[in-house]
Design a protein around this motif. Structure first.
Motif, mmCIF file in Angstrom:
data_model
loop_
_atom_site.group_PDB
_atom_site.id
_atom_site.type_symbol
_atom_site.label_atom_id
_atom_site.label_comp_id
_atom_site.label_asym_id
_atom_site.label_seq_id
_atom_site.Cartn_x
_atom_site.Cartn_y
_atom_site.Cartn_z
ATOM 1 N N SER A 81 53.136 3.406 2.022
ATOM 2 C CA SER A 81 54.729 4.086 1.460
ATOM 3 C C SER A 81 54.662 5.492 2.561
ATOM 4 O O SER A 81 53.767 5.859 3.110
ATOM 5 C CB SER A 81 54.616 4.587 0.204
ATOM 6 O OG SER A 81 53.550 5.689 -0.020
ATOM 7 N N VAL A 82 55.726 6.030 2.586
ATOM 8 C CA VAL A 82 56.085 7.119 3.361
ATOM 9 C C VAL A 82 54.955 8.228 2.927
ATOM 10 O O VAL A 82 54.556 9.146 3.726
ATOM 11 C CB VAL A 82 57.643 7.635 3.455
ATOM 12 C CG1 VAL A 82 57.609 9.116 3.795
ATOM 13 C CG2 VAL A 82 58.607 6.578 3.768
ATOM 14 N N GLU A 83 55.082 8.570 1.531
ATOM 15 C CA GLU A 83 54.292 9.517 0.839
ATOM 16 C C GLU A 83 52.779 9.167 1.352
ATOM 17 O O GLU A 83 52.087 10.108 1.734
ATOM 18 C CB GLU A 83 54.364 9.704 -0.507
ATOM 19 C CG GLU A 83 55.772 9.718 -1.220
ATOM 20 C CD GLU A 83 56.899 8.767 -1.114
ATOM 21 O OE1 GLU A 83 57.878 9.092 -1.209
ATOM 22 O OE2 GLU A 83 56.398 7.645 -0.754
ATOM 23 N N GLU A 84 52.197 7.948 1.493
ATOM 24 C CA GLU A 84 50.897 7.690 1.646
ATOM 25 C C GLU A 84 50.737 8.071 3.257
ATOM 26 O O GLU A 84 49.729 8.549 3.724
ATOM 27 C CB GLU A 84 50.489 6.303 1.739
ATOM 28 C CG GLU A 84 50.516 5.885 0.105
ATOM 29 C CD GLU A 84 50.168 4.383 0.038
ATOM 30 O OE1 GLU A 84 48.904 3.984 -0.257
ATOM 31 O OE2 GLU A 84 50.973 3.690 0.332
ATOM 32 N N LEU A 85 51.662 8.005 3.909
ATOM 33 C CA LEU A 85 51.624 8.119 5.561
ATOM 34 C C LEU A 85 51.710 9.579 5.755
ATOM 35 O O LEU A 85 50.697 10.173 6.593
ATOM 36 C CB LEU A 85 52.785 7.421 6.185
ATOM 37 C CG LEU A 85 52.745 7.519 7.621
ATOM 38 C CD1 LEU A 85 51.256 6.848 8.394
ATOM 39 C CD2 LEU A 85 54.142 6.987 8.386
ATOM 40 N N VAL A 86 52.459 10.305 5.155
ATOM 41 C CA VAL A 86 52.365 11.751 5.389
ATOM 42 C C VAL A 86 51.132 12.377 4.958
ATOM 43 O O VAL A 86 50.678 13.118 5.439
ATOM 44 C CB VAL A 86 53.511 12.339 4.467
ATOM 45 C CG1 VAL A 86 53.331 13.926 4.306
ATOM 46 C CG2 VAL A 86 54.905 11.980 5.062
ATOM 47 N N LEU A 137 38.991 10.988 5.219
ATOM 48 C CA LEU A 137 39.393 11.104 6.690
ATOM 49 C C LEU A 137 39.518 9.727 7.152
ATOM 50 O O LEU A 137 40.422 9.103 7.794
ATOM 51 C CB LEU A 137 38.495 11.899 7.665
ATOM 52 C CG LEU A 137 38.747 11.857 9.338
ATOM 53 C CD1 LEU A 137 40.260 12.066 9.559
ATOM 54 C CD2 LEU A 137 37.966 12.632 9.888
ATOM 55 N N ALA A 138 38.421 8.891 6.732
ATOM 56 C CA ALA A 138 38.365 7.363 7.037
ATOM 57 C C ALA A 138 39.409 6.552 6.377
ATOM 58 O O ALA A 138 40.159 5.714 6.972
ATOM 59 C CB ALA A 138 36.918 7.028 6.848
ATOM 60 N N LEU A 139 39.490 6.948 5.000
ATOM 61 C CA LEU A 139 40.906 6.384 4.438
ATOM 62 C C LEU A 139 42.193 6.504 5.178
ATOM 63 O O LEU A 139 42.986 5.738 5.339
ATOM 64 C CB LEU A 139 40.594 6.574 3.081
ATOM 65 C CG LEU A 139 41.724 6.116 2.092
ATOM 66 C CD1 LEU A 139 41.862 4.536 2.176
ATOM 67 C CD2 LEU A 139 41.773 6.365 0.630
ATOM 68 N N ALA A 140 42.507 7.987 5.158
ATOM 69 C CA ALA A 140 43.739 8.281 5.962
ATOM 70 C C ALA A 140 43.886 7.456 7.603
ATOM 71 O O ALA A 140 44.996 7.042 7.720
ATOM 72 C CB ALA A 140 43.584 9.671 6.239
ATOM 73 N N ARG A 141 42.751 7.419 8.229
ATOM 74 C CA ARG A 141 43.002 6.607 9.634
ATOM 75 C C ARG A 141 43.084 5.143 9.269
ATOM 76 O O ARG A 141 43.961 4.545 9.988
ATOM 77 C CB ARG A 141 41.533 6.599 10.235
ATOM 78 C CG ARG A 141 41.356 7.935 10.914
ATOM 79 C CD ARG A 141 40.280 8.261 11.850
ATOM 80 N NE ARG A 141 40.144 9.640 12.285
ATOM 81 C CZ ARG A 141 38.955 10.300 12.913
ATOM 82 N NH1 ARG A 141 37.733 9.718 12.440
ATOM 83 N NH2 ARG A 141 38.990 11.375 13.575
#
Length: 312
Positions: free
Chosen positions: A248-253, A283-287
């Motif tokens: 989602s947009v929220e997840e990406l932000v 950080l790993a999850l964000a990437r």
């Protein structure tokens, strides 16, 4: 290339092949195996060849749609005929059912290489995804794919129905709808081995295609567990699967904020972000989330440029 939804289409069904292109599936997998009776194998190969040829340059929303084929098993005696029919039209990849271990993949890879050479297809351009753990013996060897796989391997998947058949028709789900212990073992081993080998993990389909809520729960759970995508057995499941595997947009932000925070503080192990502490696991999850967004077609990342296992 997008790799969220993998629609399995019987190769002997001219009608379903004809409608596959408009389903929204990221990857269409023409099945020459279990959904096709022996008496229909030759016809399925002919239809598969025609479909692959017709859609070799097909474009959907300026993105290539994946064109894959599920072959028959190496033990079936049909593989060379399958490859002879489909390889002239350069499928993106082939799925190997009932893989007993990495040596089965190497055997198939040798066959594929011969066809690539003979047909002038770019060497190593045809990817392979084995279906692991379809028999008790194969289930006990899944971890070997992480350390002894072939360079063509782009992912691992598993097959609940195949496992059930090999176990004498024993149910792979409990009465409450959860996976049985045996199925859960194979699923987890496939997932862990894929991640250990840095390739995709594609989950088995949810078999009740009329149950949209059930499909959504299964797809959301697959993504949460770390799968890259999921098989579908009916076009009605595609939109649900695509939505589940699209950040989602929220997840990406949130993901970009986490990455930016660590890029600004490259030597710290953890730091505060909007009232909570985050560390390098975040950080790993964000990437991973950002990479999923890019593979969704908006970042232009091609499936073939994903990391693959080194040759054995």
């Amino acid at each position: 290339m997008k790799s969220r939804s993998w629609l399995l289409v019987p190769g002997n069904s001219e009608e379903r092949l004809g409608t596959a292109i408009g389903t929204g599936a990221d990857i269409v997998v023409i099945d020459l195996e279990d959904t096709v009776p022996v008496s229909e194998k030759a016809r399925a190969r002919d239809l598969a060849a025609g479909w692959l040829s017709a859609h070799r340059q097909h474009v959907i929303e300026q993105q290539r749609m994946g064109r894959w084929v599920r072959l028959n098993s190496m033990e079936s005696g049909h593989v060379r005929e399958d490859l002879a029919a489909v390889m002239p039209f350069a499928p993106d990849g082939v799925i190997l059912p009932k893989a007993t271990g990495p040596e089965t993949v190497r055997q198939l890879a040798s066959e594929v290489y011969e066809f690539e050479q003979a047909l002038g297809v770019a060497a190593n351009s045809t990817r392979i995804m084995p279906v692991v753990g379809e028999t008790p013996g194969a289930a006990l060897r899944i971890a070997e794919y992480a350390s002894s796989a072939h360079q063509r391997v782009v992912g691992l998947t598993w097959n609940a129905a195949g496992l059930s058949a090999a176990m004498g028709g024993q149910a792979v789900r409990t009465l409450q709808g959860a996976w049985s212990d045996t199925a859960r073992f194979v699923r987890v081993q496939a997932l862990l081995s894929a991640h250990a080998g840095d390739v995709m993990a594609i989950d088995a389909p949810f078999d009740d295609f009329d149950n949209e809520a059930g499909t959504n729960i299964a797809a959301q759970g697959a993504r949460a567990d770390g799968f890259s995508g999921m098989f579908a057995i009916h076009p009605a499941q595609i939109a649900t699967i695509n939505a589940a595997f699209t950040p989602s947009v929220e997840e990406l932000v949130e993901a970009r904020d986490v990455v930016a925070a660590f890029e600004g503080n490259p030597h710290v192990g953890s730091l505060p972000l909007r009232g909570r502490m985050i560390d390098r696991s975040h950080l790993a999850l964000a990437r991973r989330t950002i990479a999923m967004f890019e593979r969704d077609g908006r970042g232009g990342e091609d499936l073939r440029r994903q990391p693959i296992l080194r040759p054995a």
